[in-house]
Enzyme design. Structure first.
Site, mmCIF file in Angstrom:
data_model
loop_
_atom_site.group_PDB
_atom_site.id
_atom_site.type_symbol
_atom_site.label_atom_id
_atom_site.label_comp_id
_atom_site.label_asym_id
_atom_site.label_seq_id
_atom_site.Cartn_x
_atom_site.Cartn_y
_atom_site.Cartn_z
ATOM 1 C CB CYS A 30 -2.380 -2.581 5.215
ATOM 2 S SG CYS A 30 -3.746 -1.771 5.128
ATOM 3 C CE LYS A 54 -3.520 -4.433 0.963
ATOM 4 N NZ LYS A 54 -4.232 -3.536 2.081
ATOM 5 C CG ASP A 110 -1.929 -1.203 1.019
ATOM 6 O OD1 ASP A 110 -1.888 -2.007 0.264
ATOM 7 O OD2 ASP A 110 -2.739 -1.147 2.029
HETATM 8 N N1 TIU Z 1 -2.638 0.429 4.269
HETATM 9 C C1 TIU Z 1 -3.158 0.698 5.369
HETATM 10 O O1 TIU Z 1 -2.547 0.575 6.480
HETATM 11 N N2 TIU Z 1 -4.412 1.052 5.467
HETATM 12 C C2 TIU Z 1 -4.844 1.955 6.411
HETATM 13 O O2 TIU Z 1 -6.004 2.388 6.644
HETATM 14 N N3 TIU Z 1 -3.995 2.212 7.647
HETATM 15 C C3 TIU Z 1 -4.073 3.133 8.458
HETATM 16 O O3 TIU Z 1 -3.135 3.061 9.374
HETATM 17 N N4 TIU Z 1 -5.142 3.810 8.762
#
Ligand code: TIU
Length: 225
Positions: free
Chosen positions: A164, A131, A26
């Site tokens: 994530c 995802k 991500d």
């Molecule tokens: N990629 C991921 O970690 N999504 C989130 O929403 N992370 C947060 O820390 N908000």
């Protein structure tokens, strides 16, 4: 078969390099740049930038070693049919998933904010896993791709450490993969969560995996046997 031993905690780990994938979680504009989902949640997104250069170092070496490189992106279909109501409803209505922001609709596939930052942009042939959740295995074909590629070990990088990255490591661990997490290749909006998330991975004899840093991984790959 080429093997490398990475200095890590709770103990060093020896991996077959051709059975190891680099998974970058991500590293999207929506999390790393102002005006995206991360900022909409009330976070200081500048904290995440520390992970970019260490990730780029590992990416360069993984590509040179012809390791499988996987990129993930969290996000949803434009009609939000794959976004649970319970997820969308959180936060102020103007900042929610699907709302229009400076980088397009927040966390929606195809929008500029949803894509991966230029420094770590995927190359042709590197699978991108789109995802809908925090974990990279839920409702995706990641496990199938890894199984078909003969992968046993994952080097997991990206953001955010306790969300994530952690969810993915837990999912991967239960599916039988050894997860190696270079801490400097991960980042969180909260330093304390980053620190404790890494501690949780390596505690209890490595209950979820191994924790190391980019320098140790690079050194191990430079001394493959
Ligand atoms: N990629 C991921 O970690 N999504 C989130 O929403 N992370 C947060 O820390 N908000």
């Amino acid at each position: 078969m080429s093997r490398a031993t990475i200095n890590a905690e709770p103990e060093p780990i020896t991996i077959a390099v051709d059975r190891t994938a680099l998974v970058i979680i991500d590293m999207q504009r929506d999390f790393l740049l102002p005006g995206g989902f991360g900022e909409a949640l009330g976070n200081d997104v500048s904290r995440l930038n520390a992970a970019v250069r260490p990730c780029a170092w590992l990416l360069e070496v993984a590509r040179a070693r012809k390791m499988l490189v996987i990129h993930t992106r969290e996000g949803h279909r434009p009609d939000l049919t794959d976004a649970p109501k319970a997820k969308v409803e959180r936060g102020s209505p103007t900042m929610r998933i699907g709302a229009k922001g400076p980088m397009g609709r927040i966390l929606v596939r195809g929008e500029p904010g949803h894509d991966i930052i230029a420094e770590l942009y995927p190359r042709e042939g590197e699978p991108i896993i789109d995802k809908p959740g925090k974990g990279s295995f839920f409702a995706t074909d990641l496990h199938l791709i890894l199984q078909n590629g003969g992968i046993e070990n994952l080097i997991v990088c990206g953001v955010t450490t306790e969300v994530c990255v952690h969810t993915t490591v837990r999912e991967a661990n239960d599916r039988g993969y050894r997860c190696i997490v270079p801490g400097d290749c991960c980042a969180s909006y909260f330093q304390e969560f980053h620190d404790v998330a890494l501690k949780m991975i390596k505690a209890q004899g490595g209950i979820f995996g191994w924790v190391t840093d980019s320098a140790q991984v690079l050194q191990a790959l430079a001394h493959e046997k």
